[in-house]
Design a protein around this motif. Sequence first.
Motif, short mmCIF file in Angstrom:
data_model
loop_
_atom_site.label_atom_id
_atom_site.label_comp_id
_atom_site.label_asym_id
_atom_site.label_seq_id
_atom_site.Cartn_x
_atom_site.Cartn_y
_atom_site.Cartn_z
N ASN A 2 -25.68 75.13 -11.99
CA ASN A 2 -25.07 75.93 -13.04
C ASN A 2 -25.57 75.52 -14.42
O ASN A 2 -25.91 74.36 -14.65
CB ASN A 2 -23.55 75.77 -13.00
N PRO A 3 -25.63 76.47 -15.36
CA PRO A 3 -26.11 76.14 -16.71
C PRO A 3 -25.11 75.29 -17.48
O PRO A 3 -23.95 75.14 -17.09
CB PRO A 3 -26.28 77.51 -17.35
N ASP A 4 -25.55 74.77 -18.60
CA ASP A 4 -24.69 74.02 -19.50
C ASP A 4 -23.79 74.98 -20.27
O ASP A 4 -24.19 76.11 -20.58
CB ASP A 4 -25.55 73.22 -20.47
N LEU A 7 -24.75 77.22 -23.41
CA LEU A 7 -25.41 78.51 -23.35
C LEU A 7 -24.46 79.64 -23.76
O LEU A 7 -24.90 80.74 -24.08
CB LEU A 7 -25.90 78.76 -21.92
N THR A 52 -19.00 76.81 -15.43
CA THR A 52 -20.17 75.91 -15.30
C THR A 52 -19.83 74.68 -14.45
O THR A 52 -20.74 74.06 -13.90
CB THR A 52 -20.69 75.45 -16.68
N ASN A 195 -28.36 86.17 -21.31
CA ASN A 195 -28.78 84.83 -20.90
C ASN A 195 -27.62 83.96 -20.43
O ASN A 195 -27.82 82.98 -19.71
CB ASN A 195 -29.49 84.13 -22.06
N ALA A 196 -26.39 84.32 -20.84
CA ALA A 196 -25.22 83.53 -20.46
C ALA A 196 -24.67 83.90 -19.08
O ALA A 196 -23.83 83.19 -18.52
CB ALA A 196 -24.11 83.69 -21.50
N PHE A 198 -24.38 84.17 -15.20
CA PHE A 198 -24.87 83.43 -14.02
C PHE A 198 -23.81 83.51 -12.92
O PHE A 198 -22.64 83.81 -13.17
CB PHE A 198 -25.18 81.97 -14.36
N ASN A 200 -21.81 81.44 -10.19
CA ASN A 200 -21.46 80.08 -9.77
C ASN A 200 -20.98 80.03 -8.32
O ASN A 200 -20.44 79.02 -7.88
CB ASN A 200 -20.42 79.47 -10.71
#
Length: 350
Positions: A2-4, A7, A52, A195-196, A198, A200
């Motif tokens: 997962n991204p930070d 983001l 995240t 871009n944010a 995603f 999970n």
Amino acid sequence: MNPDFKLYPQLRFMGNKYRLLPWIEEELSALDFHSVLDAFTGSASVSYLFKTMGRQVYSNDFLNFPSVLSRAVIENPSVTVNPDEIRMLSDFSNSSDSEAGNGNCYDFIKRTYEGIFYNPEDLEFLDLISWRLTNLNNPYKRSLVMAALIRSCAKKQPRGVFTISGDLSRYDDGRRDLKLSLREHFTEQIEQYNNAVFDNGEMNKSFCGSVFDLQEMPVDLVYMDPPYVPRSDDNCYVKRYHFLEGLSKYWKDEEIMYNTKVRKIHKKYTPFSYRGDALEAFEGMFRKFSRSILVLSYSSNGYPDLDVLVSLMEKYKSSVEVRSRDHRYHFGTHDKVRRSKVQEYLIIGR
């Protein structure tokens, strides 16, 4: 992986916990929970943190525009807005007479807010894109577009609040955000929200309504950050963000107060805003979610006092502990030194 959480597109918002996210993650990561309800999502930054962290996230707010933000990036697992759709939404060169407001299209924003917020071209852009986004058949795409518009409007408005209007030159400190058109802001913001997005791996969900009207859901942890009563001034989110709330639904079912300078909408009642109702509201909330781990985010400049809240939570939880840290707000009504430095609390009941 997962991204930070960094983001996430930060929204300038009263009581925003964005700068506290590392502390919140550190304090809560040791707790045993998988599913979580963010009962007052606000800017949705805490919900995004939980996402995240790989948790199943239920995100709720009694206002519509925070729910739009959470639908765009919390509930939405993978949908983005593609470049062709962005051009279709924001290109002025192919607009028709009907889209300009001479037919059956929207021109409400320009008619209502000209001379109050933004210039005529910006207002026409908001009307145009509000009309065109109805051509997007995916609700997540529509939410992403609206989220980008919401952040664009907040960035271009001085201090990010809609209590000031008219000649705003006194607020022009040379910042880029005040110079960009809303169309230019939008093209940047839609990319950030894309871009944010995603996945999970969880079925996350966004809600809009009173915390007391939420149906029972078997969540492991409930994170609560209600609009507590400050020691002075007020905590009215509608007063500060009425334009964003109206924009998020094109003012559908909203009664505009035309006798006000900034065309406010009517304040929505929440018991957490009134000293006479707040204690009962806090206890009712603790009771409603007593089967879950309770986490109350609170501040030393709020009412009721910390020891009162701890006592209320102890009625429903055998173990209550308080984590605290110093914090300084840099926003709106928190700009006075005597009010900007606070103690931030996480009251945890198990």
